[in-house]
Design a protein around this motif. Structure first.
Motif, PDB file in Angstrom:
ATOM      1  N   ILE A  61       0.723  -1.131  -0.039  1.00 25.31           N
ATOM      2  CA  ILE A  61      -0.038   0.080  -0.007  1.00 25.31           C
ATOM      3  C   ILE A  61       0.974   1.158   0.203  1.00 25.31           C
ATOM      4  N   ASN A  62       0.685   2.179  -0.816  1.00 25.30           N
ATOM      5  CA  ASN A  62       1.348   3.450  -0.794  1.00 25.30           C
ATOM      6  C   ASN A  62       0.778   4.278  -0.010  1.00 25.30           C
ATOM      7  N   ILE A  63       1.185   4.569   1.274  1.00 17.94           N
ATOM      8  CA  ILE A  63       0.791   5.242   2.095  1.00 17.94           C
ATOM      9  C   ILE A  63       0.948   6.873   1.851  1.00 17.94           C
ATOM     10  N   GLU A  64       1.795   7.259   0.865  1.00 21.41           N
ATOM     11  CA  GLU A  64       2.058   8.509   0.727  1.00 21.41           C
ATOM     12  C   GLU A  64       1.185   8.957  -0.239  1.00 21.41           C
ATOM     13  N   ASP A  65       0.216   8.081  -0.946  1.00 18.31           N
ATOM     14  CA  ASP A  65      -0.746   8.715  -1.619  1.00 18.31           C
ATOM     15  C   ASP A  65      -2.282   9.089  -0.683  1.00 18.31           C
ATOM     16  N   ILE A  66      -2.127   8.777   0.390  1.00 16.60           N
ATOM     17  CA  ILE A  66      -3.192   9.024   1.370  1.00 16.60           C
ATOM     18  C   ILE A  66      -3.052  10.329   2.026  1.00 16.60           C
ATOM     19  N   PRO A  67      -3.796  11.139   1.885  1.00 20.52           N
ATOM     20  CA  PRO A  67      -3.710  12.503   2.630  1.00 20.52           C
ATOM     21  C   PRO A  67      -3.793  12.414   4.251  1.00 20.52           C
ATOM     22  N   TYR A  68      -3.329  13.408   4.655  1.00 16.04           N
ATOM     23  CA  TYR A  68      -3.237  13.471   6.155  1.00 16.04           C
ATOM     24  C   TYR A  68      -4.646  14.063   6.649  1.00 16.04           C
ATOM     25  N   SER A  69      -5.236  13.319   7.772  1.00 13.99           N
ATOM     26  CA  SER A  69      -6.462  13.595   8.242  1.00 13.99           C
ATOM     27  C   SER A  69      -6.076  14.742   9.679  1.00 13.99           C
ATOM     28  N   ASN A  70      -6.791  15.733   9.080  1.00 14.34           N
ATOM     29  CA  ASN A  70      -6.653  16.935  10.353  1.00 14.34           C
ATOM     30  C   ASN A  70      -7.728  16.896  11.732  1.00 14.34           C
ATOM     31  N   SER A  71      -8.287  15.698  11.432  1.00 17.20           N
ATOM     32  CA  SER A  71      -9.631  15.623  12.501  1.00 17.20           C
ATOM     33  C   SER A  71      -8.842  15.291  13.877  1.00 17.20           C
ATOM     34  N   ASP A  72      -9.468  15.793  14.823  1.00 21.55           N
ATOM     35  CA  ASP A  72      -9.178  15.450  16.263  1.00 21.55           C
ATOM     36  C   ASP A  72      -9.731  14.210  16.607  1.00 21.55           C
ATOM     37  N   LEU A  73      -9.059  12.878  16.545  1.00 26.55           N
ATOM     38  CA  LEU A  73      -9.369  11.596  16.351  1.00 26.55           C
ATOM     39  C   LEU A  73      -9.633  11.082  17.995  1.00 26.55           C
ATOM     40  N   GLY A  74      -9.327  11.714  18.911  1.00 30.98           N
ATOM     41  CA  GLY A  74      -9.109  11.231  20.275  1.00 30.98           C
ATOM     42  C   GLY A  74      -8.273  10.046  20.778  1.00 30.98           C
ATOM     43  N   GLU A  75      -8.567   9.370  21.703  1.00 29.94           N
ATOM     44  CA  GLU A  75      -7.826   8.073  22.000  1.00 29.94           C
ATOM     45  C   GLU A  75      -7.988   6.981  21.534  1.00 29.94           C
ATOM     46  N   PHE A  76      -7.107   6.175  21.418  1.00 26.50           N
ATOM     47  CA  PHE A  76      -7.440   4.727  20.875  1.00 26.50           C
ATOM     48  C   PHE A  76      -8.416   4.051  21.783  1.00 26.50           C
ATOM     49  N   PRO A  77      -9.189   3.423  21.169  1.00 32.01           N
ATOM     50  CA  PRO A  77      -9.650   3.034  19.674  1.00 32.01           C
ATOM     51  C   PRO A  77     -10.296   4.016  18.860  1.00 32.01           C
ATOM     52  N   PHE A  78     -10.124   5.179  19.358  1.00 31.99           N
ATOM     53  CA  PHE A  78     -10.765   6.513  18.605  1.00 31.99           C
ATOM     54  C   PHE A  78     -12.390   6.575  18.421  1.00 31.99           C
ATOM     55  N   PHE A  79     -13.179   5.522  18.554  1.00 32.77           N
ATOM     56  CA  PHE A  79     -14.220   6.039  18.294  1.00 32.77           C
ATOM     57  C   PHE A  79     -15.421   5.006  18.954  1.00 32.77           C
ATOM     58  N   THR A  80     -16.560   5.121  19.335  1.00 37.07           N
ATOM     59  CA  THR A  80     -17.537   4.344  19.924  1.00 37.07           C
ATOM     60  C   THR A  80     -18.171   3.355  18.756  1.00 37.07           C
ATOM     61  N   LEU A  81     -19.020   2.444  19.297  1.00 37.82           N
ATOM     62  CA  LEU A  81     -19.910   1.799  18.251  1.00 37.82           C
ATOM     63  C   LEU A  81     -21.152   2.618  18.113  1.00 37.82           C
ATOM     64  N   PRO A  82     -21.850   2.505  16.829  1.00 39.65           N
ATOM     65  CA  PRO A  82     -23.129   2.973  16.719  1.00 39.65           C
ATOM     66  C   PRO A  82     -24.113   2.543  17.642  1.00 39.65           C
ATOM     67  N   LYS A  83     -24.887   3.825  18.072  1.00 48.16           N
ATOM     68  CA  LYS A  83     -25.966   3.677  19.076  1.00 48.16           C
ATOM     69  C   LYS A  83     -26.961   2.636  19.025  1.00 48.16           C
ATOM     70  N   GLY A  84     -26.913   1.631  19.922  1.00 44.32           N
ATOM     71  CA  GLY A  84     -27.785   0.315  19.781  1.00 44.32           C
ATOM     72  C   GLY A  84     -27.273  -0.876  19.552  1.00 44.32           C
ATOM     73  N   LEU A  85     -25.606  -0.405  19.345  1.00 44.22           N
ATOM     74  CA  LEU A  85     -24.842  -1.814  19.063  1.00 44.22           C
ATOM     75  C   LEU A  85     -23.918  -2.088  20.202  1.00 44.22           C
ATOM     76  N   VAL A  86     -23.443  -3.067  20.671  1.00 43.50           N
ATOM     77  CA  VAL A  86     -22.382  -3.496  21.665  1.00 43.50           C
ATOM     78  C   VAL A  86     -21.433  -4.524  21.345  1.00 43.50           C
ATOM     79  N   ASN A  87     -20.460  -4.736  22.175  1.00 47.20           N
ATOM     80  CA  ASN A  87     -19.714  -5.764  22.088  1.00 47.20           C
ATOM     81  C   ASN A  87     -20.276  -7.100  22.634  1.00 47.20           C
ATOM     82  N   GLN A  88     -20.187  -7.949  21.693  1.00 50.31           N
ATOM     83  CA  GLN A  88     -20.786  -9.353  21.887  1.00 50.31           C
ATOM     84  C   GLN A  88     -19.926  -9.694  23.419  1.00 50.31           C
ATOM     85  N   ASN A  89     -18.685  -9.741  23.143  1.00 47.33           N
ATOM     86  CA  ASN A  89     -17.980 -10.257  24.314  1.00 47.33           C
ATOM     87  C   ASN A  89     -16.852  -9.165  24.883  1.00 47.33           C
ATOM     88  N   LYS A  90     -15.820  -9.601  25.648  1.00 47.91           N
ATOM     89  CA  LYS A  90     -14.875  -8.601  25.961  1.00 47.91           C
ATOM     90  C   LYS A  90     -13.953  -8.443  24.840  1.00 47.91           C
TER      91      LYS A  90
END
Length: 333
Positions: free
Chosen positions: A49-78
């Motif tokens: 994969i040529n990572i140089e072809d992908i533009p930088y994101s300027n968004s504030d991503l927060g901390e790992f893992p960066f986002f929650t699951l959609p509302k109404g969805l949950v982790n099945q297990n740990k």
């Protein structure tokens, strides 16, 4: 008449040469295009994969893992979470390993709600696009590709695992200046979804040579020194590296002849508890006998085996189990 014939002959020669030149140029262009096409295919087959072809994101991503699951969805297990591991992503349909901080999970609907494949996928796709993620693959994994790579994946069959034959995977990349490259893949069927997130990073080496000075310092300041001595698998025989560690213990004890030491063996909780306890005692005795053979007075040493009775950390991962497989030198007053 002869002059006209001569001029026509010369014209034919120039025409023929010009035609050959064009043919040669066309052949070179064709060869160049063929080479380029071959290179593209080789890159695809190599999973590049040529990572140089992908533009930088300027968004504030927060901390790992960066986002929650959609509302109404949950982790099945740990979720499976590791500070450093490998995960395979479909680069041009080739399951390619990337290393770093890893999060993998199975996703289901909350209680009494029916799972929607479209809701799961569209929620992720819309959000990822909004933060500057770029989709680099959307397709199925072939059976031959699954058979090629699956034994290389140490987490195959664990939580959130994907990359099976005929599985449709969507693969996104986020390129950032402050958090490095982030790889996200997900798949779903009518009943559930799967999500993998990896923040690419190199391994930070934490292994250090054990020295006599460090052992003396630990015994003086903490009253014990925790050591990871190498033995043969499921045996009490010291390896070559293990013998080097014994020599450092010997030098530490020679620095302070007044020290009395309890040598205490510990294991993780894998296997039979009684066998683990015996193995831990045998290993402690191996350390003691090796020190005595070097000239340490046996009256200053004792050997104990605790098996898995006193873990340093919970035995809930291979990383933690490795921390629990140890030998402790405890200062005896």
């Amino acid at each position: 008449m002869k002059k006209i014939s001569l001029l026509m002959a010369i014209a034919l020669i120039f025409f023929s040469c010009d035609k050959k030149a064009k043919e040669n140029q066309d052949n070179k262009t064709s060869e160049s295009q063929t080479t380029e096409e071959v290179q593209k295919k080789e890159n695809a087959s190599a999973g590049k994969i040529n990572i140089e072809d992908i533009p930088y994101s300027n968004s504030d991503l927060g901390e790992f893992p960066f986002f929650t699951l959609p509302k109404g969805l949950v982790n099945q297990n740990k979720p499976l979470q590791k500070n450093f591991d490998v995960c395979f992503f479909p680069v041009n349909g080739i399951m390619t390993p990337f290393e770093g901080k890893l999060y993998k999970t199975n996703v289901v609907s909350a209680e009494n709600e029916e799972f929607s494949k479209m809701y799961f996928e569209k929620s992720l796709e819309d959000y990822l696009s909004s933060i500057g993620a770029v989709k680099v693959y959307d397709g199925e994994i072939t059976e031959s590709e699954y058979n090629r790579y699956q034994k290389q994946d140490p987490n195959k069959g664990n939580e959130g695992d994907m990359g099976y034959a005929d599985e449709q995977i969507k693969f996104y990349v986020i390129r950032t200046k402050d958090k490095g490259n982030i790889y996200i893949q997900f798949s779903a069927n009518s009943a559930s979804g799967k999500l993998n997130i990896l923040q690419e990073a190199n391994l930070k080496q934490t292994i250090q040579k054990i020295t006599a000075d460090e052992i003396v310092k630990d015994l003086s300041e903490k009253g014990k020194s925790i050591l990871y001595i190498n033995f043969e698998i499921n045996k009490a025989d010291l390896t070559e590296d293990g013998s080097k560690t014994i020599n450092e213990i010997f030098l530490a004890l020679k620095k302070d002849p007044s020290l009395n030491i309890s040598i205490e063996g510990h294991t993780d909780n894998t296997g039979d508890a009684q066998k683990n306890k015996k193995l831990s005692l045998d290993r402690a005795n191996s350390v003691m006998n090796a020190l005595v053979s070097k000239g340490i007075n046996k009256s200053k040493l004792t050997a104990k085996g605790f098996g898995s009775e006193h873990p340093l950390v919970s035995n809930d991962s291979e990383e933690n189990k490795a921390k629990n497989r140890r030998v402790e030198l405890v200062k005896v007053k």
